[in-house]
Scaffold this active site. Sequence first.
Site, mmCIF file in Angstrom:
data_model
loop_
_atom_site.group_PDB
_atom_site.id
_atom_site.type_symbol
_atom_site.label_atom_id
_atom_site.label_comp_id
_atom_site.label_asym_id
_atom_site.label_seq_id
_atom_site.Cartn_x
_atom_site.Cartn_y
_atom_site.Cartn_z
ATOM 1 N N ALA A 36 0.890 -0.884 -0.140
ATOM 2 C CA ALA A 36 -0.055 0.452 -0.042
ATOM 3 C C ALA A 36 0.710 1.111 -0.261
ATOM 4 C CB ALA A 36 -0.476 -0.009 1.595
ATOM 5 N N GLY B 37 0.229 -5.062 0.840
ATOM 6 C CA GLY B 37 -0.682 -4.622 0.215
ATOM 7 C C GLY B 37 -0.259 -4.888 -1.453
ATOM 8 N N GLU C 92 -1.482 -9.017 -1.124
ATOM 9 C CA GLU C 92 -2.672 -9.257 -1.226
ATOM 10 C C GLU C 92 -3.160 -9.722 -2.460
ATOM 11 O OE1 GLU C 92 -2.214 -6.189 2.100
ATOM 12 O OE2 GLU C 92 -3.542 -7.505 3.166
ATOM 13 N N GLU D 146 3.968 -6.012 7.065
ATOM 14 C CA GLU D 146 3.083 -4.399 7.554
ATOM 15 C C GLU D 146 3.573 -5.145 9.277
ATOM 16 O OE1 GLU D 146 1.956 -7.148 5.635
ATOM 17 O OE2 GLU D 146 0.287 -5.918 4.536
HETATM 18 N N1 3HC Z 1 4.152 3.125 0.026
HETATM 19 C C1 3HC Z 1 5.159 4.236 -0.428
HETATM 20 N N2 3HC Z 1 6.156 4.833 -0.172
HETATM 21 C C2 3HC Z 1 7.345 4.311 -0.777
HETATM 22 C C3 3HC Z 1 7.030 2.373 -0.300
HETATM 23 C C4 3HC Z 1 5.331 2.207 0.114
HETATM 24 N N3 3HC Z 1 5.072 1.389 0.326
HETATM 25 N N4 3HC Z 1 8.043 1.861 -0.382
HETATM 26 C C5 3HC Z 1 8.556 2.363 -0.764
HETATM 27 N N5 3HC Z 1 8.414 3.455 -0.916
HETATM 28 C C6 3HC Z 1 9.210 4.866 -1.035
HETATM 29 C C7 3HC Z 1 10.637 5.127 0.351
HETATM 30 O O1 3HC Z 1 10.315 6.019 0.635
HETATM 31 C C8 3HC Z 1 11.612 5.543 -1.655
HETATM 32 O O2 3HC Z 1 11.137 7.106 -0.866
HETATM 33 P P1 3HC Z 1 13.050 7.984 -1.676
HETATM 34 O O3 3HC Z 1 13.127 7.650 -2.572
HETATM 35 O O4 3HC Z 1 11.068 9.496 -1.287
HETATM 36 O O5 3HC Z 1 13.678 8.498 0.090
HETATM 37 C C9 3HC Z 1 11.186 4.760 -2.032
HETATM 38 O O6 3HC Z 1 9.589 4.023 -1.781
HETATM 39 C C10 3HC Z 1 12.196 3.628 -2.984
HETATM 40 O O7 3HC Z 1 12.070 2.775 -1.358
HETATM 41 P P2 3HC Z 1 13.744 2.498 -0.904
HETATM 42 O O8 3HC Z 1 14.675 3.360 -0.422
HETATM 43 O O9 3HC Z 1 13.218 1.145 0.136
HETATM 44 O O10 3HC Z 1 13.509 1.552 -2.251
HETATM 45 P P3 3HC Z 1 14.316 -0.235 -1.564
HETATM 46 O O11 3HC Z 1 14.683 -0.974 -3.701
HETATM 47 O O12 3HC Z 1 16.045 -0.302 -0.901
HETATM 48 O O13 3HC Z 1 13.181 -1.668 -1.405
HETATM 49 C C11 3HC Z 1 11.241 -2.234 -0.576
HETATM 50 C C12 3HC Z 1 12.771 -1.315 -2.298
HETATM 51 C C13 3HC Z 1 12.223 -3.399 -0.476
HETATM 52 C C14 3HC Z 1 10.530 -2.026 -1.757
HETATM 53 C C15 3HC Z 1 10.953 -0.962 0.193
HETATM 54 O O14 3HC Z 1 11.142 0.353 -0.336
HETATM 55 C C16 3HC Z 1 9.599 -1.429 1.277
HETATM 56 O O15 3HC Z 1 10.530 -2.363 2.006
HETATM 57 N N6 3HC Z 1 9.260 -0.854 0.958
HETATM 58 C C17 3HC Z 1 8.062 -0.828 2.128
HETATM 59 C C18 3HC Z 1 7.291 -2.108 1.990
HETATM 60 C C19 3HC Z 1 5.879 -2.372 2.620
HETATM 61 O O16 3HC Z 1 6.375 -1.962 3.887
HETATM 62 N N7 3HC Z 1 4.951 -2.937 1.891
HETATM 63 C C20 3HC Z 1 3.524 -2.860 3.424
HETATM 64 C C21 3HC Z 1 3.112 -1.546 3.264
HETATM 65 S S1 3HC Z 1 1.592 -1.645 4.276
HETATM 66 C C22 3HC Z 1 0.553 -2.124 3.266
HETATM 67 O O17 3HC Z 1 0.386 -2.578 2.133
HETATM 68 C C23 3HC Z 1 -0.904 -2.146 4.461
HETATM 69 C C24 3HC Z 1 -1.331 -3.337 3.126
HETATM 70 O O18 3HC Z 1 -2.252 -4.408 4.456
HETATM 71 C C25 3HC Z 1 -2.939 -2.663 3.160
#
Ligand code: 3HC
Length: 694
Positions: free
Chosen positions: A63, A102, A105, A125
């Site tokens: 998400a 997400g 999912e 998450e």
């Molecule tokens: N939402 C918004 N922004 C995000 C994001 C997300 N889910 N994931 C990454 N970004 C942004 C980062 O903030 C970063 O922004 P910036 O360049 O402005 O600083 C940019 O994307 C690149 O991210 P990384 O520097 O972390 O890039 P990497 O290549 O090192 O890593 C990744 C990529 C492994 C995908 C890592 O970004 C990550 O782990 N992201 C989060 C994954 C996550 O937690 N997903 C679950 C979200 S909650 C959810 O899905 C709820 C659902 O169940 C309803």
Amino acid sequence: MNQPVTVSRDADIAVITLDNPPVNALSHRLRAPLMEALEKLGDDASVSAIVLTCAGRTFVAGADITEFGKPMQHPILGEIIAALEKIAKPTVAAIHGTALGGGLELALGCHFRVALRDAKLGLPEVKLGLLPGAGGTVRLPYLLGPQKALKVIVSGTPVDAATALEGGLVEAVYDRDLVANAIAFARERVAAGGPFRPVRDRREKIENTDLARFDTEASELAKKARGLEAPIACAQAVRNAITLPFDEALAAEREAFMRLVSGEQSRAQRHLFFAEREAAKVDGVGKDIKAREIRRAGIIGAGTMGGGIAMSFVNGGIPVTLLEMSREALDRGLATIDKNYSISVSRGSLSEDAKSQRMALFTGTTDYADLAGCDIIVEAVFEEMSVKKDVFGKLDKIARPGAVLATNTSYLDVDEIAAATSRPQDVVGMHFFSPANVMKLLEIVRGKHTAPDVLATALAVAKRIGKVPVVVGVCHGFVGNRMLAARSEEAESLLLEGASPAEVDKVFTDFGWPMGPFQMGDLAGLDIGWRNRKSLGKKAIIADPLCEQGRFGQKTGKGYYLYENGRTPKSDPEVLKLIEEKAREHGIERRTILSQEIIERSLYPMINEGARILEEGIAARASDIDIVWVNGYGFPIGKGGPMFWAEKEGIAKIVERLDHWHSRTGKAVFGPAPLLRKLAASGGSFADAREAAA
Ligand code: 3HC
Ligand code: NAI
């Protein structure tokens, strides 16, 4: 701007491509057209199957975290997945990069999932203080079975494609040509004929679950949660998947998600997610600055830190030349490394083969000339300026031009160390935390002359070896240890005035720390602080006599506590007697000290020091300080780090209490930093202050 959703055709197979750089997060700009495309293609009789894939470096990584806490915009992800699941023709998610949160999912809403071999799939998450909120806690147990799903969801650690294939989470894994293979896969399914069962109807792995065993495993995981709500909610949600019908389990998951997403812990953990990424953005180190190439590292000193640092490099795939003063010290250091890897093998986290491969990356030496081929050399010798200068003088003579010369000093002046060389631009601090092969934090200390590409190299190396870097300036103890000193200063007074080490430590563990200051001192070794105090001409009323008695902590079986069987601390009447004696000697009357006072006198001075560090520009942002404390010292993640917590606690309240303790004790640690006073008066935040300064 690019089209977030495009549809192409390969004859009767429709391919939906999502494109929302950088990580294809499921922002509203993507959700709305995706819903539209699914509805259209579902009804289109000329389409016999749908492949869902992503452009760019990854499948959907989750998400859009920036949307959390804002008003919800329909369609929400759960609605999209429900629509996807209603489609009668086969739907195939084609996964590359990371299918996270997400993203996974969404893939679970498809009938089938196929992936590239290096793809990773997970529900992280929990690391954001959440549980998967779009069906992940129900559909993943259906596919993987509840026990495996519990581990994936509560740990938040992704699985690789091979594991996903074995567990039944994906149906096929390819080495290349993902989309072409996914289309071929879809075509085979069409030929094989339906009906195609959505995951929601696939309850086979849930039925006959041994609930008692599940509950035992879930309660083991809950014990590790240390006050965090999300892991417990994750486990409960997986349990619901077993005990409730699909729709009820889904509704319970949604409710828990809404509760957590608006809670303080998730807010704190989301702050840390973005803080970590902000910390990697360093003034003067733009994208145009290229990191130097690192093929081999040299590590000097194979003691506590050198050994752990060497392991970190090797774990990141960088060969290491390890230098010691004598053959014996080198053999000892290498034997410790071997033993540490063996422990991982016995725990099952490393294979024998992987251990052998890692050990093969070490070369030991006692000759500085052998470091000539290294691209980066990290010194971890004794914490004495004269010794460090001698080492850097030698390095200056033998290191190849352009090699990065790093010091792991805890406190010393990096500029003075750099001045022992003719190339101060190549010198940088790389301050690891003990145990260095485990702790994530890396303070990168920018000296007066450190070149931008040396910083870029240190940042790139940190990423390669799995560390979380924070760039800090030169001062005694940098960010972490300097604030730790402010916290420690008052710890002894609390003892003298009436608390016991165990009482103080309990306040810390109740707050969410893994351990309190006295347990931590015993673990790190009280001799380190003792040596540091001596170099500064400082004294400690309790810690000095403890060290004089050889009570250095765990390593000598005694410190603030007794360690009769390994690492379990036990209160020691002798220490309590010493505290009482010293209190009498200093005319201090002992009294009961409440936990609130322990917090105020331990954590507020730390925050005060943090504010000074910001004023001096030693840290670039308050959130950098949070990253230091969470990753280096165990500050509870559910509280977001000291500076984030301070704002929630109320800066005005902190200043009022600091003034109170300052007037009572006259101690400098309590004199409020001007920045704190300013924020208390304006009601502003640390981020506002930074913006105003900029
Ligand atoms: N939402 C918004 N922004 C995000 C994001 C997300 N889910 N994931 C990454 N970004 C942004 C980062 O903030 C970063 O922004 P910036 O360049 O402005 O600083 C940019 O994307 C690149 O991210 P990384 O520097 O972390 O890039 P990497 O290549 O090192 O890593 C990744 C990529 C492994 C995908 C890592 O970004 C990550 O782990 N992201 C989060 C994954 C996550 O937690 N997903 C679950 C979200 S909650 C959810 O899905 C709820 C659902 O169940 C309803
Ligand atoms: P240690 O005493 O365990 O190891 C130091 C090693 O360096 C010894 O094995 C010694 O033989 C070797 N050594 C000394 N002089 C040398 C030289 N001239 N050439 C080659 N090898 C030499 O000490 P520790 O704890 O590993 O500390 C090393 C450095 O790391 C210090 O600067 C310390 O402040 C810093 N540090 C220590 C932390 C800790 O928790 N122990 C945490 C972070 C940094």
